[in-house]
Design a protein around this motif. Structure first.
Motif, short mmCIF file in Angstrom:
data_model
loop_
_atom_site.label_atom_id
_atom_site.label_comp_id
_atom_site.label_asym_id
_atom_site.label_seq_id
_atom_site.Cartn_x
_atom_site.Cartn_y
_atom_site.Cartn_z
N GLN A 10 0.83 -1.20 0.00
CA GLN A 10 0.00 0.00 0.00
C GLN A 10 0.86 1.25 0.00
OE1 GLN A 10 -2.49 -0.37 3.43
NE2 GLN A 10 -3.95 -1.77 2.42
N LEU A 11 1.90 1.26 0.81
CA LEU A 11 2.80 2.41 0.88
C LEU A 11 3.57 2.57 -0.43
CD1 LEU A 11 3.90 4.65 2.69
CD2 LEU A 11 5.70 3.08 3.39
N ALA A 12 4.06 1.48 -1.00
CA ALA A 12 4.79 1.55 -2.27
C ALA A 12 3.90 2.05 -3.39
CB ALA A 12 5.37 0.18 -2.62
N THR A 13 2.66 1.59 -3.42
CA THR A 13 1.71 2.06 -4.43
C THR A 13 1.44 3.55 -4.27
OG1 THR A 13 0.67 -0.11 -4.45
CG2 THR A 13 -0.58 1.68 -5.42
N ALA A 14 1.24 3.98 -3.05
CA ALA A 14 0.95 5.39 -2.81
C ALA A 14 2.12 6.28 -3.23
CB ALA A 14 0.62 5.61 -1.34
N VAL A 15 3.34 5.87 -2.90
CA VAL A 15 4.52 6.66 -3.27
C VAL A 15 4.68 6.72 -4.79
CG1 VAL A 15 7.04 6.70 -3.18
CG2 VAL A 15 5.72 6.30 -1.11
N LEU A 16 4.55 5.57 -5.46
CA LEU A 16 4.71 5.53 -6.91
C LEU A 16 3.62 6.33 -7.62
CD1 LEU A 16 6.42 4.37 -9.21
CD2 LEU A 16 4.83 2.46 -9.29
N VAL A 17 2.38 6.19 -7.20
CA VAL A 17 1.28 6.93 -7.82
C VAL A 17 1.45 8.42 -7.57
CG1 VAL A 17 -1.21 7.33 -7.71
CG2 VAL A 17 -0.31 5.01 -7.82
N PHE A 18 1.86 8.82 -6.38
CA PHE A 18 2.10 10.23 -6.10
C PHE A 18 3.17 10.79 -7.03
CE2 PHE A 18 4.47 13.57 -3.90
CZ PHE A 18 3.46 14.50 -3.74
N PHE A 19 4.26 10.04 -7.19
CA PHE A 19 5.34 10.49 -8.07
C PHE A 19 4.86 10.62 -9.51
CE2 PHE A 19 8.79 9.34 -11.00
CZ PHE A 19 9.63 10.42 -10.79
N LEU A 20 4.09 9.65 -9.99
CA LEU A 20 3.63 9.70 -11.37
C LEU A 20 2.58 10.78 -11.59
CD1 LEU A 20 3.46 5.90 -12.18
CD2 LEU A 20 5.13 7.55 -12.99
N VAL A 21 1.72 11.02 -10.62
CA VAL A 21 0.69 12.05 -10.77
C VAL A 21 1.30 13.45 -10.70
CG1 VAL A 21 -1.36 13.05 -9.67
CG2 VAL A 21 -1.19 10.59 -10.00
#
Length: 117
Positions: A10-21
């Motif tokens: 969940q944390l890895a997904t949130a960090v990656l999505v934040f970076f891409l957005v």
């Protein structure tokens, strides 16, 4: 502290999505939304499957050439052969024979055995 695998993803997904957005390119934003929808673990599985398919196709294209090289080395080097999995399980050091010219070179260089003797 116990490692929680679900929390990690969940944390890895949130960090990656934040970076891409937050990034500027619209393609990265769409990739971020795709990863958010599918989940990071499933997205990485899809990526791994693509890599495996590409490697399998490269192997199938180069296999005839690899077999030709193998027969060439078998004709030239008397100590070269490709051991089976059962042979490697019983004696792991037999893998040395699957490297062309390694055993013969070792005998010539370190033991001083002539190749013509």
């Amino acid at each position: 502290m116990k490692f929680n695998r679900n929390r990690f993803w969940q944390l890895a997904t949130a960090v990656l999505v934040f970076f891409l957005v937050v990034s500027v390119s619209p393609e990265a934003r769409l990739a971020g939304l795709l990863i958010e929808t599918l989940g990071l673990e499933f997205f990485l599985y899809l990526f791994q499957i693509q890599i495996l398919i590409v490697l399998a196709s490269i192997y199938s294209l180069t296999r005839p050439y690899i077999l030709r090289v193998n027969t060439f080395f078998e004709r030239i080097d008397p100590y070269y052969f490709v051991p089976t999995r059962k042979m490697v399980k019983t004696c792991p050091s037999i893998l040395v024979h699957s490297v062309p010219f390694l055993v013969g070179g070792y005998l010539i260089v370190f033991l001083g055995i002539s190749a013509y003797a």
